[in-house]
Structure formats: structure tokens, C-alpha cells
Design a protein around this motif. Sequence first.
Motif, PDB file in Angstrom:
ATOM      1  N   SER A  28       0.841  -1.193   0.000  1.00 27.46           N
ATOM      2  CA  SER A  28       0.000   0.000   0.000  1.00 27.46           C
ATOM      3  C   SER A  28       0.874   1.240   0.000  1.00 27.46           C
ATOM      4  N   VAL A  29       0.482   2.204  -0.806  1.00 26.45           N
ATOM      5  CA  VAL A  29       1.260   3.426  -0.931  1.00 26.45           C
ATOM      6  C   VAL A  29       0.306   4.575  -1.214  1.00 26.45           C
ATOM      7  N   GLN A  30       0.705   5.767  -0.865  1.00 23.78           N
ATOM      8  CA  GLN A  30      -0.108   6.940  -1.183  1.00 23.78           C
ATOM      9  C   GLN A  30       0.143   7.381  -2.613  1.00 23.78           C
ATOM     10  N   ALA A  31      -0.819   8.075  -3.149  1.00 22.49           N
ATOM     11  CA  ALA A  31      -0.693   8.597  -4.505  1.00 22.49           C
ATOM     12  C   ALA A  31       0.580   9.428  -4.625  1.00 22.49           C
ATOM     13  N   GLY A  32       1.283   9.220  -5.728  1.00 24.83           N
ATOM     14  CA  GLY A  32       2.550   9.898  -5.952  1.00 24.83           C
ATOM     15  C   GLY A  32       3.754   9.083  -5.519  1.00 24.83           C
ATOM     16  N   GLY A  33       3.497   8.007  -4.791  1.00 34.47           N
ATOM     17  CA  GLY A  33       4.573   7.176  -4.308  1.00 34.47           C
ATOM     18  C   GLY A  33       5.075   6.184  -5.339  1.00 34.47           C
ATOM     19  N   SER A  83       5.150   7.614  -9.451  1.00 32.65           N
ATOM     20  CA  SER A  83       3.995   8.510  -9.586  1.00 32.65           C
ATOM     21  C   SER A  83       2.694   7.718  -9.599  1.00 32.65           C
ATOM     22  N   LEU A  84       2.563   6.836  -8.654  1.00 35.72           N
ATOM     23  CA  LEU A  84       1.396   5.961  -8.627  1.00 35.72           C
ATOM     24  C   LEU A  84       0.110   6.745  -8.393  1.00 35.72           C
ATOM     25  N   LYS A  85      -0.956   6.245  -9.013  1.00 39.01           N
ATOM     26  CA  LYS A  85      -2.270   6.860  -8.923  1.00 39.01           C
ATOM     27  C   LYS A  85      -3.265   5.855  -8.329  1.00 39.01           C
TER      28      LYS A  85
END
Length: 131
Positions: free
Chosen positions: A11-16, A85-87
Amino acid sequence: QVQLVESGGGSVQAGGSLRLSCAASGYTYSAYCMGWFRQAPGKEREGVAVIYTGGGNTYYPDSVKGRFTISQDNAENTLYLQMNSLKPEDTAMYYCAAYRPRPHPSAAGWVWGYGCDFGYWGQGTQVTVSS
């Protein structure tokens, strides 16, 4: 028996960023092509990166181009997917896949993409991106 084992999801936050790994074993020859696919609930499986292992040519759909990078370590028989840059829309189960000759045109379990017939699949690793 060819085996593909993915790791690196989470799990990661957006932009990670995340890097997925796929350890391949059991090949008696170099896989012609390998790739990463993803499938979100209620959606079809989608190819997100393909690499031709001989020449190193890579292919991406527009949805991930410039953000995802597929690479291989032939010495370690490992395939990678660097995702930056995950969305939130990248949230899905991610699968490693490799070329396997199709026994007949209608064989189940094969997916054709970017000129490659993918017939070996890993169990998948979950990627969740929160906004």
C-alpha cells in the motif's frame, strides 16, 4: 515446471513508488518475452509492461508510459517493474507473465499482448494506492 513468484506489492499513497519483482525458475531456455499485467475488481486483465528478453525492447500502454519501467536481471532470472507517480487507478492485483507456446488457438489461460503469447502466470501481488 516454470514458476513465477511475484513480490514487492503493498500500500502506498498517490505519488509514491513501488518496485515489483518476479523470480522465474524452471526455464530450460530463455523466455522469449515476459511482462506484467494487472487486474482490478470487475475489470479485465490489462497488460502494463512487456519486455522482449533478447533485444530488450519494451512496450507500455499510454496509461502507464513514463511512470512504469520494466527491466530484467538475466543473471538472477528476475523481472522487475518500477512504478513511480502511482495513482489510485493503479490499484490492482499485479501478475508476472512469461511466454509459453500455445498448444492450440483456443487454449484457455493464454493472453496475447504486444506480440507475445503469455501462458505462464504468477500468483499475483496486490498494489493499493490511496488518494
